[in-house]
Design a protein around this motif. Sequence first.
Motif, PDB file in Angstrom:
ATOM      1  N   ILE A  24       0.857  -1.183   0.000  1.00  0.00           N
ATOM      2  CA  ILE A  24       0.000   0.000   0.000  1.00  0.00           C
ATOM      3  C   ILE A  24       0.895   1.235   0.000  1.00  0.00           C
ATOM      4  N   THR A  25       0.297   2.411  -0.194  1.00  0.00           N
ATOM      5  CA  THR A  25       1.067   3.657  -0.161  1.00  0.00           C
ATOM      6  C   THR A  25       0.690   4.454   1.082  1.00  0.00           C
ATOM      7  N   PRO A  26       1.649   4.684   2.002  1.00  0.00           N
ATOM      8  CA  PRO A  26       1.362   5.435   3.234  1.00  0.00           C
ATOM      9  C   PRO A  26       1.018   6.889   2.941  1.00  0.00           C
ATOM     10  N   GLY A  27       0.061   7.431   3.696  1.00  0.00           N
ATOM     11  CA  GLY A  27      -0.382   8.798   3.471  1.00  0.00           C
ATOM     12  C   GLY A  27       0.648   9.859   3.772  1.00  0.00           C
ATOM     13  N   ILE A  28       1.621   9.558   4.648  1.00  0.00           N
ATOM     14  CA  ILE A  28       2.595  10.581   5.028  1.00  0.00           C
ATOM     15  C   ILE A  28       3.420  11.080   3.856  1.00  0.00           C
ATOM     16  N   LEU A  29       3.484  10.326   2.775  1.00  0.00           N
ATOM     17  CA  LEU A  29       4.296  10.725   1.622  1.00  0.00           C
ATOM     18  C   LEU A  29       3.706  11.923   0.879  1.00  0.00           C
ATOM     19  N   PHE A  30       2.457  12.249   1.163  1.00  0.00           N
ATOM     20  CA  PHE A  30       1.760  13.285   0.396  1.00  0.00           C
ATOM     21  C   PHE A  30       1.644  14.620   1.136  1.00  0.00           C
ATOM     22  N   TYR A  31       2.349  14.752   2.277  1.00  0.00           N
ATOM     23  CA  TYR A  31       2.254  15.960   3.091  1.00  0.00           C
ATOM     24  C   TYR A  31       3.629  16.573   3.315  1.00  0.00           C
ATOM     25  N   LYS A  32       3.651  17.882   3.434  1.00  0.00           N
ATOM     26  CA  LYS A  32       4.887  18.571   3.799  1.00  0.00           C
ATOM     27  C   LYS A  32       5.292  18.189   5.215  1.00  0.00           C
ATOM     28  N   ASN A  33       4.301  18.060   6.078  1.00  0.00           N
ATOM     29  CA  ASN A  33       4.512  17.641   7.463  1.00  0.00           C
ATOM     30  C   ASN A  33       3.889  16.262   7.635  1.00  0.00           C
ATOM     31  N   ILE A  34       4.704  15.250   7.928  1.00  0.00           N
ATOM     32  CA  ILE A  34       4.224  13.859   7.964  1.00  0.00           C
ATOM     33  C   ILE A  34       3.161  13.630   9.025  1.00  0.00           C
ATOM     34  N   TYR A  35       3.095  14.496  10.034  1.00  0.00           N
ATOM     35  CA  TYR A  35       2.156  14.263  11.126  1.00  0.00           C
ATOM     36  C   TYR A  35       0.705  14.416  10.679  1.00  0.00           C
ATOM     37  N   HIS A  36       0.494  15.043   9.536  1.00  0.00           N
ATOM     38  CA  HIS A  36      -0.861  15.198   9.024  1.00  0.00           C
ATOM     39  C   HIS A  36      -1.333  13.968   8.258  1.00  0.00           C
TER      40      HIS A  36
END
Length: 474
Positions: free
Chosen positions: A427-439
């Motif tokens: 799967i593709t983790p969502g953190i890769l799509f944010y400037k800040n991984i915590y979002h």
Amino acid sequence: MEKYLLYFNNEEIPKYVQIAKHIKNLIDSNNIKDGEKLPSIRKLSKFLEVNNVTIVNAYKKLEMEGYAFQKMGSGTYAKRKDVTRKYRKQYSDILKTVSSNNIKDYIDFTGEIACTEFFPVDSFKNVINEVLDRDGVEALAYQETLGYEGLRNSISKFFWNNHKDIDDILIVSGAQQGIDIVSKAIINVNDKVIVEKPTYSGALSVFKWRRTNIFELEIHENGIDLDKFEKILKKNKVKCFYTMSYFQNPTGMSYNLDEKKKILEMAEKYNFYIIEDDYLSELIYDSNIEYKSFKSLDENDRVIYIKSFSKIFLPGIRIGYLISPKKFKEAIQNSKVNTDISTSSLMQRALDLYINKGFWKKYINNLKIVYKDRYEFMKMCINKILSDKVTFFDPGGGLHFYLKINDNINIDCMKLFNECKKNKILITPGILFYKNIYHGKKYFRISFSQVDKLEIEKGIKIINSLLEMGNKYE
């Protein structure tokens, strides 16, 4: 101030080093926000009962390690390091390892391109042979800077009804190169760029590399909040807004006609440009979604339009194109030349002939039939199997779904990614799509482009069991 409280238990380590380490941990854990002002030297030294020089040295160490920055006359501010890069590398390395072994052993939900099993190899091979017979060695030679004229003519004719001058069309080696050369041509250090939140990680990387000031705007089912968008525009001189107008990666959201018109009006009013990444707009399954790109509505020459054929055609051919405003045309063309001079001449000629023979339209129509079926099946499986564990937006097209893990499920996307990998699922983790991984910790993307129905159902059932065991991974 309580979060800065620190007990100096190790006399062998200088106090300023211990203080710097403590503050780094607070920044990494998001207890100190990115850009938050740190206590003044005098205030923190008094609180920790150390001298001012100790705090000065601690702040200098934080600056040297990229965890803080100074504003003259204002103080020292926290700066979160780009830890997303670490996770992106980890994700990339795992996929490379899997690919180098046997990808067929995995249920691959990471695909962002059309499955090669549907690609009509024989017809494309015949087209290549016809090009070689027709053009001989010319087919292998470098072409003019803008790209093969025949292909540019075909793009204008078949995709723009001859409403675009072929001299405004630039052939590029895929959408990623298009974003890169546009950024090199028009974006300078400290320029302000607005992106959707979340957004395509490749674009984020380019803008970070250009050292821009990136503003993120939350994207919802109906697009970005236009009021918040305008507030940013009023307070800041924004250079450009990067957007994926159809089936946005990763959310799957598409802008409606009214939103596009309002954003175009703002572009003219506030003097910024729109970088439109036309992502997968060919794959519309919902009849209520009408295709109208920003560029097709652009009356004031404010849109830089980027389109890739690689996403839905054969990835290996690496061909796309862009259409830029007159103002930037020369700069963008020069940027392309400085990047790689020319995109494959043979592939450009072959694609041109493929389009002219009607094969392209037939291929897209067949692809839509296959993928609409998979899209409906995956949506049904998510609703049936994962409905109590995730929420998601129904995109009405494209190649993927973006899922949010419910708050009562105690697992984040990286843990889920690693557990899925152990169970032969990608799967593709969502953190890769944010400037800040915590979002992005509670999000993940699953695509149906590389999997059949049996794999879709099996994979989603395994994901369900892993989410059920969420507490185990705490």
